[in-house]
Enzyme design. Structure first.
Site, PDB file in Angstrom:
ATOM      1  CG  HIS A  11      -1.802   0.731   0.932  1.00  0.00           C
ATOM      2  ND1 HIS A  11      -1.763   1.773   2.446  1.00  0.00           N
ATOM      3  CD2 HIS A  11      -2.689   1.681   0.260  1.00  0.00           C
ATOM      4  CE1 HIS A  11      -2.982   2.254   2.101  1.00  0.00           C
ATOM      5  NE2 HIS A  11      -3.375   2.555   1.153  1.00  0.00           N
ATOM      6  CG  HIS A  53      -3.347   9.464   0.709  1.00  0.00           C
ATOM      7  ND1 HIS A  53      -4.241  10.022   1.014  1.00  0.00           N
ATOM      8  CD2 HIS A  53      -3.816   8.379   0.403  1.00  0.00           C
ATOM      9  CE1 HIS A  53      -5.405   9.597   1.668  1.00  0.00           C
ATOM     10  NE2 HIS A  53      -5.119   7.758   1.159  1.00  0.00           N
TER      11      HIS A  53
HETATM   12  O1  G3P Z   1      -6.537   1.721  -2.886  1.00  0.00           O
HETATM   13  C1  G3P Z   1      -6.724   0.902  -1.395  1.00  0.00           C
HETATM   14  C2  G3P Z   1      -7.048   2.397  -1.151  1.00  0.00           C
HETATM   15  O2  G3P Z   1      -5.093   2.967  -1.342  1.00  0.00           O
HETATM   16  C3  G3P Z   1      -7.573   3.131  -1.213  1.00  0.00           C
HETATM   17  O3  G3P Z   1      -7.381   4.558  -0.111  1.00  0.00           O
HETATM   18  O4  G3P Z   1      -7.052   6.232   0.995  1.00  0.00           O
HETATM   19  O5  G3P Z   1      -5.185   4.498   1.024  1.00  0.00           O
HETATM   20  O6  G3P Z   1      -5.690   5.958  -0.945  1.00  0.00           O
HETATM   21  P1  G3P Z   1      -6.293   5.345   0.428  1.00  0.00           P
HETATM   22 MG    MG Z   2      -4.227   4.538  -2.138  1.00  0.00          MG
END
Ligand code: G3P
Ligand code: MG
Length: 247
Positions: A11, A53
């Site tokens: 992630h 992000h």
């Molecule tokens: O794409 C999965 C996840 O990354 C979505 O949430 O807020 O971490 O971008 P976020």
């Molecule tokens: Mg994401």
């Protein structure tokens, strides 16, 4: 249009083991033996796709203000953690291609920039991923973005991304011609999972940071998880043989 679905996506590049959405994170994921990363892509003030992000700079960098109002000349001078710069999307793609990493490119437009972000990222992706053995998997919380992606680059697979999967999701997935369905693991409902399985649509869940939660999700039939805890799952990466989706 196929995508060899991995078990884990790191992630925001390297999860919590590196500054998020940085090249250092992507490198770490590759070095630890993972086969796939997820990262977020937004436009700078000059319209350049970059990995970040939040719409604002404060949480992840030493800068201030909105990403969409910050010119490249300032943006690329900022420290995104441990001396890392905010990467251009093009740099992240080059690194993924060099390491043979699969990429889930989450297109994350600042509010009001949905069309511009989608058009820019999708058109650039067509060039950057040209000739790659595997195309990236696009995802976005914005259905407008995914519609544009479908229309401009139908050959690049898409995942419909929700926090909580809404009623009528299957129609949305079909309309978007999406390959996968992504949601927050905390909100995964059994009826959604069952309907996805019946329709052959893999479910991908974020953000799973414990072995117990991951095991439970895989036992329930989830296809892949996004994790910040690369250290927890590193031992399993080499053993797992992925499932190939689509054509
Ligand atoms: O794409 C999965 C996840 O990354 C979505 O949430 O807020 O971490 O971008 P976020
Ligand atoms: Mg994401």
């Amino acid at each position: 249009m196929g995508f060899p679905l991995p078990r884990w996506f790191c992630h925001r590049g390297g999860g919590k083991l590196a500054p998020e959405n940085t090249l250092a994170g992507i490198r770490l994921a590759a070095r630890m033996g993972f086969s796939a990363v997820e990262f977020d892509v937004m436009l700078s003030g000059d319209g350049t796709p970059v990995l970040i992000h939040d719409e604002r700079l404060e949480r992840t960098t030493n800068g201030h203000g909105l990403v969409c109002e910050t010119p490249d000349s300032q943006l690329f001078e900022l420290d995104a953690g441990d001396g890392e710069r905010i990467p251009r999307y093009s740099e992240a793609v080059a690194l993924c291609r060099e390491y043979g990493l699969l990429a889930n490119v989450e297109i994350k437009p600042a509010a009001g920039f949905e069309c511009q972000t989608a058009e820019t990222v999708v058109r650039l992706s067509c060039m950057l991923w040209q000739g790659a053995a595997v195309q990236p998997l696009f995802s976005s919380f914005s259905l407008d973005v995914l519609e544009i992606a479908r229309d401009l680059a139908p050959q690049i697979p898409r995942g419909a991304l929700f926090e909580r999967v809404p009623a009528g999701w299957l129609d949305t997935v079909r309309r978007l011609q999406a390959l996968t369905l992504h949601c927050d693991a905390r909100h995964l409902a059994d009826d959604v999972l069952a309907e996805a399985q019946v329709n052959g649509i893999p479910l991908l869940c974020y953000t799973v940071n414990s072995e117990k939660a991951a095991k439970s999700l895989f036992d329930r039939g989830v296809g892949a998880i996004f994790t910040d805890r690369l250290d927890l799952f590193v031992a399993e990466t080499s053993a797992y043989k992925g499932l190939h989706l689509g054509g």
